[in-house]
Enzyme design. Structure first.
Site, PDB file in Angstrom:
ATOM      1  CD  GLU A  64      -2.735   1.143   2.517  1.00 50.73           C
ATOM      2  OE1 GLU A  64      -2.672   0.222   3.346  1.00 50.73           O
ATOM      3  OE2 GLU A  64      -3.441   2.150   2.656  1.00 50.73           O
ATOM      4  NE  ARG A 295       4.459  -8.232  10.794  1.00 49.37           N
ATOM      5  CZ  ARG A 295       3.827  -7.511   9.873  1.00 49.37           C
ATOM      6  NH1 ARG A 295       2.779  -7.998   9.232  1.00 49.37           N
ATOM      7  NH2 ARG A 295       4.191  -6.292   9.593  1.00 49.37           N
ATOM      8  CE  LYS A 305       3.685   0.118   4.406  1.00 52.02           C
ATOM      9  NZ  LYS A 305       2.452  -0.118   3.653  1.00 52.02           N
TER      10      LYS A 305
HETATM   11  P1  ATP Z   1       2.858  -2.426   8.122  1.00 53.21           P
HETATM   12  O1  ATP Z   1       2.409  -3.497   9.063  1.00 53.21           O
HETATM   13  O2  ATP Z   1       4.236  -1.928   8.382  1.00 53.21           O
HETATM   14  O3  ATP Z   1       1.874  -1.342   7.920  1.00 53.21           O
HETATM   15  P2  ATP Z   1       1.823  -3.658   5.830  1.00 53.21           P
HETATM   16  O4  ATP Z   1       1.715  -5.110   5.853  1.00 53.21           O
HETATM   17  O5  ATP Z   1       0.571  -2.937   6.092  1.00 53.21           O
HETATM   18  O6  ATP Z   1       3.003  -3.180   6.755  1.00 53.21           O
HETATM   19  P3  ATP Z   1       1.897  -3.425   3.015  1.00 53.21           P
HETATM   20  O7  ATP Z   1       2.249  -2.256   2.186  1.00 53.21           O
HETATM   21  O8  ATP Z   1       0.492  -3.868   3.008  1.00 53.21           O
HETATM   22  O9  ATP Z   1       2.383  -3.098   4.480  1.00 53.21           O
HETATM   23  O10 ATP Z   1       2.856  -4.646   2.714  1.00 53.21           O
HETATM   24  C1  ATP Z   1       3.132  -5.128   1.443  1.00 53.21           C
HETATM   25  C2  ATP Z   1       3.527  -6.567   1.548  1.00 53.21           C
HETATM   26  O11 ATP Z   1       4.650  -6.706   2.401  1.00 53.21           O
HETATM   27  C3  ATP Z   1       2.414  -7.400   2.108  1.00 53.21           C
HETATM   28  O12 ATP Z   1       2.271  -8.547   1.299  1.00 53.21           O
HETATM   29  C4  ATP Z   1       2.869  -7.731   3.485  1.00 53.21           C
HETATM   30  O13 ATP Z   1       2.408  -8.987   3.879  1.00 53.21           O
HETATM   31  C5  ATP Z   1       4.382  -7.716   3.361  1.00 53.21           C
HETATM   32  N1  ATP Z   1       5.008  -7.373   4.631  1.00 53.21           N
HETATM   33  C6  ATP Z   1       4.809  -6.275   5.385  1.00 53.21           C
HETATM   34  N2  ATP Z   1       5.499  -6.336   6.523  1.00 53.21           N
HETATM   35  C7  ATP Z   1       6.188  -7.507   6.505  1.00 53.21           C
HETATM   36  C8  ATP Z   1       7.092  -8.174   7.405  1.00 53.21           C
HETATM   37  N3  ATP Z   1       7.437  -7.639   8.568  1.00 53.21           N
HETATM   38  N4  ATP Z   1       7.587  -9.373   7.037  1.00 53.21           N
HETATM   39  C9  ATP Z   1       7.261  -9.915   5.859  1.00 53.21           C
HETATM   40  N5  ATP Z   1       6.415  -9.368   4.974  1.00 53.21           N
HETATM   41  C10 ATP Z   1       5.873  -8.173   5.282  1.00 53.21           C
HETATM   42 MG    MG Z   2      -0.984  -4.113   4.766  1.00 51.71          MG
END
Ligand code: ATP
Ligand code: MG
Length: 588
Positions: A64, A295, A305
């Site tokens: 996102e 994760r 984030k």
């Molecule tokens: P945050 O929790 O920091 O807001 P998010 O998952 O909302 O992160 P996205 O932009 O939706 O952020 O993430 C894009 C991709 O990266 C998704 O497929 C998510 O599963 C993966 N991702 C995010 N954080 C991690 C992590 N700590 N380890 C592995 N994959 C991750």
């Molecule tokens: Mg997300």
């Protein structure tokens, strides 16, 4: 350095994991064999940019665009793009921009840079969820007509109260059984902006008594009168992430939709939705399969984030690419390498079990990669003068230092030796402690690549601080000459000629947090910030470093790996950042 632009090579010996096992099974059973592009498009023209290549295995990386990517994302990027490479498939770069309020073009650009920097290539496959808004809207109309969705006019609070609990079923909304015509009418009014935010939502009609709360008629569309970074003011309704994501996957013909474990409970809705749309002829089978993995949790860092935005907005760091931040932009500026991240992703693997990875694992991967790609140079970080009393003033001679001890083909460079040198302050002790082998009165050490010198004393200022160390060199002991081994010494120290050294700003970075689990136990994570994560010093560098280009990386002998700062390095005037020390100083 040439490493910067090297494409990511698929691992020579792929490590098997549960995701590969699933894909291997699908390849063997031919599940996706008939897949390919050019299938029946949905009612909206969302397939206009249909890519021509019929890759069998398709994954995607779907960030996102509401922040910069962090080290956790690197795990997901390496996994998704790595699988596409390993199976000769494709990995899509997809911006999941369904939430108009928090998304910005700046974030889109930073994400593109970060993924390219990691060494991956999506070819023509770059997509935006917002390009599918027409299809998603029509799919929602279809669900209403087929009796699978309704517009609910309960307040948010009523909906919450009626959702039930883990042990009690939910209560049906009074709008649940309203005629499809009425819902369609309301839905189009929502789209036209005739209703205020929060007054009504479109909900899937599934099962208010389901043990999985995500199936108790989840909201699929909401009213948002916000400007979207791409569709501007075209829409007053926006799809919920959980509705949009499966549709994006299906439209792009993703085969394996890999996400983190928190989406496990959403998988039944993912499958429900795609099956309803396939039944209605809006999508074609085989449908994508969601697979969850754990994760990355990394000690001494925060990978959320929200917290990263807080650190930037409250100015605890100097921007998104501050070298202390665990963003990929920060890590790059810090001197971490794309190759180091790919090695890290391979080494930590993927699993279904949540766990913590120690920060030292990441640092070791960076050391390992930097050891391979970084040339050696000499830098004195905490300088004090060493004066060779018996070396003639004005004399100068060349010494030869290998650029890489394991890569003789990288050659040697000359370093000038003169009477006055800079050495590290802690390479001298007036009164040596036990086991100290370096300079102290009466002791001899080798000046690396130069002569053996014998310490004869020091000079101090009125406060008792050493301002110069004195020694005498022993002719015939120069490194690389037949007499080099004639005098045996235990210590070996580095130095730069004072007349030739360049005084340079060097930033010594360390871990951003001083505790392994910042904010653990409901503490404010900011209280765990490491105040010593950045120290600025003026170091004395060997003259060859004067022409370092932004992002050139070096091992400063005996210290660690350093990179010429991406932003602040000027022609002829580099600034260096420490990426990682040679040894782990954090081990308990
Ligand atoms: P945050 O929790 O920091 O807001 P998010 O998952 O909302 O992160 P996205 O932009 O939706 O952020 O993430 C894009 C991709 O990266 C998704 O497929 C998510 O599963 C993966 N991702 C995010 N954080 C991690 C992590 N700590 N380890 C592995 N994959 C991750
Ligand atoms: Mg997300």
């Amino acid at each position: 350095m040439s490493e910067k632009n090297k494409p990511a090579a698929a691992s020579a010996t792929p490590i098997s994991n549960f995701i590969r096992n699933i894909i291997d099974g699908d390849v063997a059973s031919g599940k996706f064999a008939t897949r390919g592009w050019g299938g029946k498009p949905g009612p909206a023209k969302t397939h206009a940019n249909t890519p021509p290549d019929p890759a069998k295995i398709r994954t995607r990386f779907p960030p996102e665009p509401n922040g910069y990517l962090h080290i956790g994302h690197a795990k997901s990027i390496c996994l998704n793009f790595g699988l596409a490479q390993a199976y000769d498939g494709a990995c899509h770069m997809r911006f999941d921009d369904t939430n108009p309020e928090k998304e910005e073009q700046e974030y889109v650009d930073s994400i593109i840079h970060a993924v390219q920097w990691l060494g991956f290539d999506w070819r023509e496959n770059i997509y935006f969820a917002s390009d599918y808004f027409d299809f998603m809207y029509e799919a929602a109309q279809h669900l209403i007509k087929a009796g699978h969705a309704y517009v609910d006019e309960q307040s948010a609070e009523q909906m919450r109260n009626n959702r039930g609990t883990l042990t009690e079923p939910g209560t049906a909304s009074p709008w649940r059984e309203r005629p499809a015509e009425e819902s369609l009418q309301r839905f189009s009014e929502m789209r036209e902006g005739k209703h205020d935010e929060g007054t009504m939502v479109l909900r899937a009609k599934i099962d208010m008594a389901s043990p999985n709360i995500n199936l108790r008629d989840p909201a699929v569309y909401r009213i948002r009168k916000a400007e979207h970074h791409r569709t501007r003011d075209k829409w007053s309704v926006y799809p919920m992430y959980t509705y949009a994501h499966p549709i994006e996957d299906a439209l792009e013909r993703i085969t394996h939709s890999i996400c983190t474990l928190e989406f496990e409970d959403q998988r039944p809705f993912y499958d429900w939705l795609l099956l309803r749309l396939a039944e209605g002829g809006l999508l074609e089978k085989p449908l994508p399969q969601q697979i969850e993995f754990a994760r990355l949790n990394l000690t001494y860092a925060v990978l959320s984030k929200r917290k990263l935005i807080q650190l930037v907005n409250e100015k605890h760091v100097e921007g998104w690419d501050d070298p202390r931040l665990p963003t990929l932009a920060g890590a790059r500026r810090r001197g971490y390498t794309a190759g180091g991240f790919r090695l890290f992703a391979e080494r930590i693997g993927v699993s279904k079990a949540d766990s913590w990875i120690d920060y030292s694992v990441l640092e070791d991967c960076m050391r390992e990669h930097l050891n391979d790609v970084a040339e050696r140079r000499i830098a004195v970080l905490d300088p004090v003068k060493l004066i060779i009393d018996n070396y003639p003033e004005g004399q100068q001679e060349d010494c030869f230092a290998p650029n890489h001890p394991q890569k003789p083909d990288l050659g040697k460079r000359t370093v000038p030796l003169t009477r006055e040198l800079w050495i590290e302050r802690d390479d001298f002790m007036e009164t040596p402690s036990k086991g100290y082998f370096r300079l102290f009165p009466g002791n001899s050490v080798r000046l690396r690549y130069g002569y053996v010198v014998k310490c004869i004393g020091c000079q101090k200022d009125d406060k008792g601080r050493v301002i110069a160390v004195h020694c005498e060199y022993i002719p015939d002991t120069k490194s690389g000459t037949p007499g080099a081994d004639s005098v045996k010494v235990k210590g070996n120290i580095h130095w730069v000629s004072a007349a030739h050294a360049i005084a340079t700003e060097v930033r010594l970075y360390d871990r951003l947090f001083k505790t392994p689990h910042p904010g653990a136990g409901d503490k404010d994570f900011l209280l765990d910030l490491n105040p010593d994560a950045k120290k600025i010093i003026t170091a004395q560098l060997e003259p060859a470093l004067k022409d370092a280009q932004p992002e050139d990386r070096f091992q400063f002998e005996r210290h660690g790996y350093f990179v010429a700062d991406l932003r602040d390095t000027q022609p002829g005037a580099p600034v260096f950042n420490r990426a990682v020390t040679l040894r782990d100083s954090w081990k308990a």
